[in-house]
Design an enzyme around this catalytic site. Structure first.
Site, PDB file in Angstrom:
ATOM      1  N   MET A 150      38.956   8.630 -15.597  1.00  0.00           N
ATOM      2  CA  MET A 150      38.804   7.850 -16.823  1.00  0.00           C
ATOM      3  C   MET A 150      39.742   6.628 -16.870  1.00  0.00           C
ATOM      4  O   MET A 150      40.319   6.314 -17.920  1.00  0.00           O
ATOM      5  CB  MET A 150      39.041   8.749 -18.048  1.00  0.00           C
ATOM      6  CG  MET A 150      38.118   9.958 -18.095  1.00  0.00           C
ATOM      7  SD  MET A 150      36.358   9.525 -18.048  1.00  0.00           S
ATOM      8  CE  MET A 150      36.134   8.979 -19.726  1.00  0.00           C
ATOM      9  N   ARG A 151      39.891   5.970 -15.762  1.00  0.00           N
ATOM     10  CA  ARG A 151      40.715   4.751 -15.699  1.00  0.00           C
ATOM     11  C   ARG A 151      39.913   3.656 -15.034  1.00  0.00           C
ATOM     12  O   ARG A 151      39.196   3.928 -14.062  1.00  0.00           O
ATOM     13  CB  ARG A 151      41.972   4.985 -14.852  1.00  0.00           C
ATOM     14  CG  ARG A 151      42.845   6.118 -15.323  1.00  0.00           C
ATOM     15  CD  ARG A 151      43.693   5.707 -16.502  1.00  0.00           C
ATOM     16  NE  ARG A 151      44.480   6.819 -17.016  1.00  0.00           N
ATOM     17  CZ  ARG A 151      45.296   6.730 -18.055  1.00  0.00           C
ATOM     18  NH1 ARG A 151      45.435   5.574 -18.684  1.00  0.00           N
ATOM     19  NH2 ARG A 151      45.970   7.767 -18.469  1.00  0.00           N
ATOM     20  N   ASN A 179      31.130   5.521  -8.644  1.00  0.00           N
ATOM     21  CA  ASN A 179      31.481   6.076  -9.962  1.00  0.00           C
ATOM     22  C   ASN A 179      30.241   6.660 -10.610  1.00  0.00           C
ATOM     23  O   ASN A 179      29.124   6.230 -10.315  1.00  0.00           O
ATOM     24  CB  ASN A 179      32.041   4.949 -10.845  1.00  0.00           C
ATOM     25  CG  ASN A 179      32.491   5.448 -12.207  1.00  0.00           C
ATOM     26  OD1 ASN A 179      33.110   6.499 -12.312  1.00  0.00           O
ATOM     27  ND2 ASN A 179      32.164   4.711 -13.251  1.00  0.00           N
ATOM     28  N   HIS A 216      28.533   7.231 -14.396  1.00  0.00           N
ATOM     29  CA  HIS A 216      28.669   6.780 -15.781  1.00  0.00           C
ATOM     30  C   HIS A 216      27.666   7.536 -16.662  1.00  0.00           C
ATOM     31  O   HIS A 216      26.491   7.655 -16.299  1.00  0.00           O
ATOM     32  CB  HIS A 216      28.407   5.269 -15.856  1.00  0.00           C
ATOM     33  CG  HIS A 216      28.545   4.764 -17.249  1.00  0.00           C
ATOM     34  ND1 HIS A 216      29.783   4.637 -17.859  1.00  0.00           N
ATOM     35  CD2 HIS A 216      27.620   4.440 -18.180  1.00  0.00           C
ATOM     36  CE1 HIS A 216      29.594   4.220 -19.107  1.00  0.00           C
ATOM     37  NE2 HIS A 216      28.300   4.099 -19.324  1.00  0.00           N
TER      38      HIS A 216
END
Ligand code: GRF
Length: 254
Positions: free
Chosen positions: A149-150, A171, A173
């Site tokens: 979560m960065r 990633n 999402h």
């Protein structure tokens, strides 16, 4: 079957996506198994369940405690704390996380805003250098953000994406991009009143959730579904999608 690729993973929490990837790497049947092995799991937060999942699977783990680093930076960022190869001008020029350039459609930040932006980029680069020190001791083909979560700045991205035009960071999402980027994809989908939700696996570029899309899965949001229902349906799709996208990557490079 492709050659097995070496994957590194980063997490922030429960790690159910990580678990799905671990299971797919270790599946007994050849139809379910993906051509990848996980070399490490790093977390930005100590003590999260995802770290236990990794350790149970015999995967090396490490923690770079972002909250501690950001707290210590708030006492003042001494130039000696910054990575020696950190170049603020270059990072500011490349990054697409915050609008700083009026010629690119944004408004010019005032000096207080600029100070905040520079603090953000410096503190993240300090944390990212520590991530890199752990990551680059392994030879990986792909870095998988599994609920990490960065946001990552160009300082980090450029040190992983070393071959021009080749993305190496993936990633997941929790929304059908390009709709609903940001931290609460399922929440934003639900509150908008969408009848279809979904998840997206994409490569990471200099923006927030803007990189090339690798795969997506959708689900129906029925009348009466709560936000929890949406999250549950979404996560189930994520667990199918992420291993499939890693396999697609493995086949593309081997
Ligand atoms: C997932 O919904 C992912 O899309 C988002 O954070 C959540 C992480 O869940 N980025 P988990 O840690 O994999 O269980």
């Amino acid at each position: 079957m492709a050659k097995r690729i070496n994957v590194g993973t980063l997490i922030s929490g429960g790690g159910t996506n990580l678990q799905a990837i671990i299971d797919a790497c270790m599946a007994d049947s050849i139809e379910d198994r993906i051509d990848a092995r996980i070399l490490f799991t790093g977390s930005d937060t100590p003590g999260v369940k995802g770290l236990d999942r990794a350790q149970k699977a015999g995967i090396d783990t490490f923690v770079v405690d972002y909250a501690e680093i950001i707290k210590s930076c708030k006492q003042g960022v001494d130039p000696g704390m910054l990575p020696p190869d950190f170049d603020m001008e270059e990072i500011l020029e490349k990054q697409q996380l915050i609008s700083v350039d009026p010629s690119r459609g944004g408004s010019a930040p005032n000096s207080i805003q600029m100070e905040k932006i520079e603090f953000f980029l410096k503190s993240r680069a300090i944390a990212e250098r520590k991530l890199l020190d752990n990551i680059l001791s392994h030879e990986i083909d792909l870095l998988v953000l599994a609920g990490f979560m960065r946001v990552l700045t160009p300082y980090f991205i450029d040190r992983l994406n070393t071959i021009e035009g080749q993305y190496r960071i993936m990633n997941i999402h929790p929304a059908l991009l390009p709709s609903f980027p940001g931290t609460d994809g399922y929440g934003d989908t639900f509150r908008y009143g969408c009848r279809i939700g979904g998840c997206t696996v994409h490569f990471v570029d200099y923006g927030e959730d803007t990189g090339p899309i690798i795969g997506q899965k959708a689900f129906e949001i029925e009348a009466g579904d709560t936000l929890d229902d949406v999250k549950k349906k979404g996560l189930e799709k994520e667990w199918e999608l992420y291993p499939a996208c890693i396999q697609k990557f493995a086949e593309s490079v081997c």
